[in-house]
Design a protein around this motif. Structure first.
Motif, PDB file in Angstrom:
ATOM      1  N   TYR A 176     -20.657  65.928  73.981  1.00 20.14           N
ATOM      2  CA  TYR A 176     -19.733  66.491  72.996  1.00 20.14           C
ATOM      3  C   TYR A 176     -20.450  67.033  71.766  1.00 20.14           C
ATOM      4  CZ  TYR A 176     -16.262  64.115  75.843  1.00 20.14           C
ATOM      5  OH  TYR A 176     -15.490  63.696  76.898  1.00 20.14           O
ATOM      6  N   GLY A 177     -21.706  67.455  71.914  1.00 20.29           N
ATOM      7  CA  GLY A 177     -22.411  68.079  70.807  1.00 20.29           C
ATOM      8  C   GLY A 177     -23.349  67.154  70.071  1.00 20.29           C
ATOM      9  N   LYS A 178     -23.190  65.851  70.202  1.00 17.20           N
ATOM     10  CA  LYS A 178     -24.045  64.894  69.498  1.00 17.20           C
ATOM     11  C   LYS A 178     -24.933  64.128  70.478  1.00 17.20           C
ATOM     12  CE  LYS A 178     -20.751  64.187  65.716  1.00 17.20           C
ATOM     13  NZ  LYS A 178     -19.967  63.181  64.940  1.00 17.20           N
ATOM     14  N   GLY A 179     -25.178  64.711  71.591  1.00 14.87           N
ATOM     15  CA  GLY A 179     -25.975  64.032  72.609  1.00 14.87           C
ATOM     16  C   GLY A 179     -25.212  63.936  73.917  1.00 14.87           C
ATOM     17  N   ASN A 180     -25.921  63.655  74.969  1.00 15.02           N
ATOM     18  CA  ASN A 180     -25.308  63.595  76.289  1.00 15.02           C
ATOM     19  C   ASN A 180     -24.556  62.282  76.496  1.00 15.02           C
ATOM     20  OD1 ASN A 180     -26.425  66.088  76.975  1.00 15.02           O
ATOM     21  ND2 ASN A 180     -28.314  65.145  77.713  1.00 15.02           N
ATOM     22  N   VAL A 181     -23.367  62.397  77.083  1.00  9.03           N
ATOM     23  CA  VAL A 181     -22.591  61.223  77.465  1.00  9.03           C
ATOM     24  C   VAL A 181     -22.907  60.853  78.909  1.00  9.03           C
ATOM     25  CG1 VAL A 181     -20.262  60.277  77.740  1.00  9.03           C
ATOM     26  CG2 VAL A 181     -20.770  61.803  75.826  1.00  9.03           C
ATOM     27  N   ILE A 182     -23.157  61.863  79.749  1.00  9.54           N
ATOM     28  CA  ILE A 182     -23.609  61.643  81.119  1.00  9.54           C
ATOM     29  C   ILE A 182     -24.857  62.473  81.366  1.00  9.54           C
ATOM     30  CG2 ILE A 182     -21.390  61.005  82.127  1.00  9.54           C
ATOM     31  CD1 ILE A 182     -21.048  63.929  82.985  1.00  9.54           C
ATOM     32  N   GLU A 183     -25.746  61.960  82.186  1.00 10.41           N
ATOM     33  CA  GLU A 183     -27.006  62.650  82.452  1.00 10.41           C
ATOM     34  C   GLU A 183     -27.357  62.601  83.935  1.00 10.41           C
ATOM     35  OE1 GLU A 183     -29.927  60.759  80.033  1.00 10.41           O
ATOM     36  OE2 GLU A 183     -29.290  61.760  78.184  1.00 10.41           O
ATOM     37  N   ASP A 184     -27.625  63.758  84.484  1.00 15.41           N
ATOM     38  CA  ASP A 184     -28.159  63.860  85.845  1.00 15.41           C
ATOM     39  C   ASP A 184     -27.294  63.131  86.871  1.00 15.41           C
ATOM     40  OD1 ASP A 184     -30.066  64.923  87.568  1.00 15.41           O
ATOM     41  OD2 ASP A 184     -31.217  63.055  87.599  1.00 15.41           O
ATOM     42  N   ILE A 185     -25.968  63.297  86.763  1.00 14.44           N
ATOM     43  CA  ILE A 185     -25.053  62.665  87.714  1.00 14.44           C
ATOM     44  C   ILE A 185     -25.089  63.437  89.031  1.00 14.44           C
ATOM     45  CG2 ILE A 185     -22.652  62.092  88.228  1.00 14.44           C
ATOM     46  CD1 ILE A 185     -23.743  60.356  86.036  1.00 14.44           C
TER      47      ILE A 185
ATOM     48  N   CYS B 224     -14.074  69.980  85.754  1.00 17.31           N
ATOM     49  CA  CYS B 224     -12.998  70.955  85.546  1.00 17.31           C
ATOM     50  C   CYS B 224     -13.425  72.114  84.652  1.00 17.31           C
ATOM     51  CB  CYS B 224     -11.784  70.268  84.929  1.00 17.31           C
ATOM     52  SG  CYS B 224     -10.956  69.084  85.997  1.00 17.31           S
ATOM     53  N   ASN B 225     -14.660  72.093  84.175  1.00 20.57           N
ATOM     54  CA  ASN B 225     -15.191  73.118  83.277  1.00 20.57           C
ATOM     55  C   ASN B 225     -14.517  73.099  81.910  1.00 20.57           C
ATOM     56  OD1 ASN B 225     -17.476  74.535  83.895  1.00 20.57           O
ATOM     57  ND2 ASN B 225     -16.431  76.100  85.104  1.00 20.57           N
ATOM     58  N   VAL B 226     -13.886  71.982  81.567  1.00 22.23           N
ATOM     59  CA  VAL B 226     -13.324  71.825  80.229  1.00 22.23           C
ATOM     60  C   VAL B 226     -14.458  71.597  79.231  1.00 22.23           C
ATOM     61  CG1 VAL B 226     -11.850  70.376  78.771  1.00 22.23           C
ATOM     62  CG2 VAL B 226     -11.141  70.933  81.095  1.00 22.23           C
ATOM     63  N   LEU B 227     -15.508  70.918  79.666  1.00 17.85           N
ATOM     64  CA  LEU B 227     -16.680  70.684  78.840  1.00 17.85           C
ATOM     65  C   LEU B 227     -17.865  71.489  79.379  1.00 17.85           C
ATOM     66  CD1 LEU B 227     -16.803  66.826  78.151  1.00 17.85           C
ATOM     67  CD2 LEU B 227     -16.370  68.644  76.500  1.00 17.85           C
TER      68      LEU B 227
ATOM     69  N   THR C 163     -13.518  82.086  88.664  1.00 20.32           N
ATOM     70  CA  THR C 163     -12.648  82.293  87.512  1.00 20.32           C
ATOM     71  C   THR C 163     -11.821  81.028  87.291  1.00 20.32           C
ATOM     72  OG1 THR C 163     -10.794  83.144  88.828  1.00 20.32           O
ATOM     73  CG2 THR C 163     -12.456  84.746  88.089  1.00 20.32           C
ATOM     74  N   VAL C 164     -11.227  80.898  86.120  1.00 23.12           N
ATOM     75  CA  VAL C 164     -10.401  79.728  85.825  1.00 23.12           C
ATOM     76  C   VAL C 164      -9.273  79.597  86.851  1.00 23.12           C
ATOM     77  CG1 VAL C 164      -8.809  78.721  84.150  1.00 23.12           C
ATOM     78  CG2 VAL C 164     -10.933  79.762  83.369  1.00 23.12           C
TER      79      VAL C 164
END
Length: 265
Positions: free
Chosen positions: A13-22, A50-53, A70-71
């Motif tokens: 969310y901009g302040k670092g990764n919440v998930i990595e290399d899943i 879902c491409n929301v993030l 496309t969406v």
């Protein structure tokens, strides 16, 4: 070749990764659960899929890369059941279900008779056939969630994503809902990814479990092959001191029961 592939998904969310290399895969006809403690990144993973993030890595469904779609095309492939419905309108229940067909409709185009019949069919499957024309806002929280279940199933995407869909459902209803989901996934070329807090529900309803801890996949449990001892050991790495027992229900089916072990209780 796997039906769904999640390759090196990294997001935050901009302040670092919440998930990595899943990275993991889902076979056709499988229902895979995601387990992890609060803040482990389970919901972030769904939003990335879902491409929301924004995210690194890619998601491939039936040899189609979702990030390249496309969406609207991606929405045709994915049926999504969120934690909360997001619907706050005084409209009939059936109209909420018909929203699931929006990816197939042009602007101002109304759903056709075939879509209405499909909506009625899935409402019957979730036990709400007598509420079809009632005001959605007047339903209980659990009934609203079942309507959202119906909306997702009516869409008939090839990948069903569910973000803690059981949270508003009563005990018996949540197991019934999972039976409906499993039956739906087994029909046609489909797969399901389910995020849960309820460990027992996950153990008894999914084919495999992906355990997320410290932003990464820590273990994968195959409920068709792993021993109870192995499953217990993998769960303990995340949830601490717990015991796993396998019992038989009155109808003879084997079920897992999870007990939390603490001398303080």
């Amino acid at each position: 070749m796997s039906f769904v592939k999640f390759e090196h998904i990294t997001s935050g969310y901009g302040k670092g990764n919440v998930i990595e290399d899943i990275t993991f895969e889902i076979e056709k006809g499988e229902l895979v659960g995601i387990l992890g403690i609060n803040g482990s990144g389970k919901s972030t993973l769904v939003k990335a899929i879902c491409n929301v993030l924004p995210h690194e890595g890619k998601v491939t469904v039936n040899n189609i890369t979702l990030e390249e779609q496309t969406v609207k095309d991606a929405a045709r492939m994915i049926s999504y059941i969120p934690q909360k419905s997001g619907v706050s309108l005084d409209i009939p229940v059936i109209d909420v279900v018909l929203m699931g067909f929006n990816p197939w409709l042009s602007i101002l185009e109304k759903p056709g008779k075939e879509m209405e019949e499909k909506a009625e069919e899935v409402l019957k499957q979730v036990g709400l056939e007598d509420r079809i024309h009632e005001n959605y806002m007047e339903l209980s929280v659990g009934q609203k969630q079942l309507v959202i279940f119906a909306r997702a199933l009516a869409r008939e995407g090839v990948l069903l994503l569910m973000d803690e869909p059981e949270s508003a459902l009563d005990f018996s209803v949540r197991y019934r809902a999972m039976e409906i989901v499993r039956s739906w996934i087994k029909k046609g070329e489909r797969a399901g990814l389910l995020i849960l807090h309820d460990i027992s529900l996950a153990l008894n309803c999914c084919d495999r479990l992906v355990l997320v801890n410290n932003r990464k996949v820590s273990d994968i449990i195959d409920l068709r092959r792993d021993t109870a001892e192995s499953i217990e050991e993998k769960l303990q790495k995340i949830y601490g001191s717990l015991s796993l027992e396998k019992i038989r229900s009155k109808n003879g089916k084997e079920r897992f029961v999870v007990l939390y072990d603490s001398e303080e209780i």
